[in-house]
Design a protein around this motif. Structure first.
Motif, PDB file in Angstrom:
ATOM      1  N   LYS A 175       0.893  -1.120  -0.114  1.00 23.50           N
ATOM      2  CA  LYS A 175      -0.116  -0.153   0.033  1.00 23.50           C
ATOM      3  C   LYS A 175       0.910   1.238  -0.174  1.00 23.50           C
ATOM      4  N   VAL A 198       2.289   4.954   0.769  1.00 22.26           N
ATOM      5  CA  VAL A 198       2.071   5.921   1.800  1.00 22.26           C
ATOM      6  C   VAL A 198       1.742   7.330   1.273  1.00 22.26           C
ATOM      7  N   ARG A 207      -4.910  14.688   1.161  1.00 22.15           N
ATOM      8  CA  ARG A 207      -3.575  14.924   1.862  1.00 22.15           C
ATOM      9  C   ARG A 207      -3.382  16.160   2.699  1.00 22.15           C
ATOM     10  N   MET A 259      -5.592  14.594   7.949  1.00 21.90           N
ATOM     11  CA  MET A 259      -4.730  13.365   8.442  1.00 21.90           C
ATOM     12  C   MET A 259      -4.691  13.262   9.800  1.00 21.90           C
ATOM     13  N   ASP A 297      -7.962  11.733  11.420  1.00 19.92           N
ATOM     14  CA  ASP A 297      -7.870  10.466  10.958  1.00 19.92           C
ATOM     15  C   ASP A 297      -6.901   9.586  11.871  1.00 19.92           C
ATOM     16  N   GLY A 298      -5.781  10.305  12.139  1.00 15.86           N
ATOM     17  CA  GLY A 298      -4.473   9.730  12.943  1.00 15.86           C
ATOM     18  C   GLY A 298      -3.610   8.732  11.975  1.00 15.86           C
ATOM     19  N   ARG A 299      -3.448   9.616  10.629  1.00 16.94           N
ATOM     20  CA  ARG A 299      -2.693   8.996   9.576  1.00 16.94           C
ATOM     21  C   ARG A 299      -1.563   9.826   9.437  1.00 16.94           C
ATOM     22  N   LEU A 300      -1.271  10.844  10.333  1.00 16.93           N
ATOM     23  CA  LEU A 300      -0.029  11.650  10.504  1.00 16.93           C
ATOM     24  C   LEU A 300       1.130  11.008  10.886  1.00 16.93           C
ATOM     25  N   PRO A 301       2.125  10.990  10.047  1.00 19.81           N
ATOM     26  CA  PRO A 301       3.474  10.477  10.652  1.00 19.81           C
ATOM     27  C   PRO A 301       3.739  10.739  12.140  1.00 19.81           C
ATOM     28  N   GLU A 302       4.531   9.883  12.902  1.00 19.23           N
ATOM     29  CA  GLU A 302       4.906   9.921  14.063  1.00 19.23           C
ATOM     30  C   GLU A 302       5.682  11.237  14.357  1.00 19.23           C
ATOM     31  N   ALA A 313       7.431   8.593   7.267  1.00 15.02           N
ATOM     32  CA  ALA A 313       6.217   7.932   6.851  1.00 15.02           C
ATOM     33  C   ALA A 313       6.671   6.508   6.472  1.00 15.02           C
TER      34      ALA A 313
END
Length: 68
Positions: free
Chosen positions: A11, A13, A29, A34, A37-42, A68
């Motif tokens: 998948k 990124v 994006r 993000m 939704d909790g999709r932001l990089p650490e 990412a």
């Protein structure tokens, strides 16, 4: 048990934009979306519609891709 092409494909990124475009519908994006939704990089967050690092360092595409 045959393997299909879809199973082998990883998948992609999705990297967030560095600044929100402020569209009402929010693009896929958008850093604000993000984050929600909790999709932001650490190690990244959003302040004043702009993507920032938690440690205060400058946000670059190279670092963002690595995270990412």
């Amino acid at each position: 048990m045959g393997s299909s092409k879809k199973a082998k494909r990883s998948k992609a990124v999705v990297l967030p934009k560095r600044k929100c475009c402020e569209s009402k519908s929010r693009c896929g994006r958008c850093p604000i979306r993000m984050l929600k939704d909790g999709r932001l990089p650490e190690g990244y967050t959003v302040k004043k519609r702009e993507l920032v690092r938690v440690d205060g360092k400058k946000v670059t595409k190279k670092r963002l891709a690595k995270a990412a």
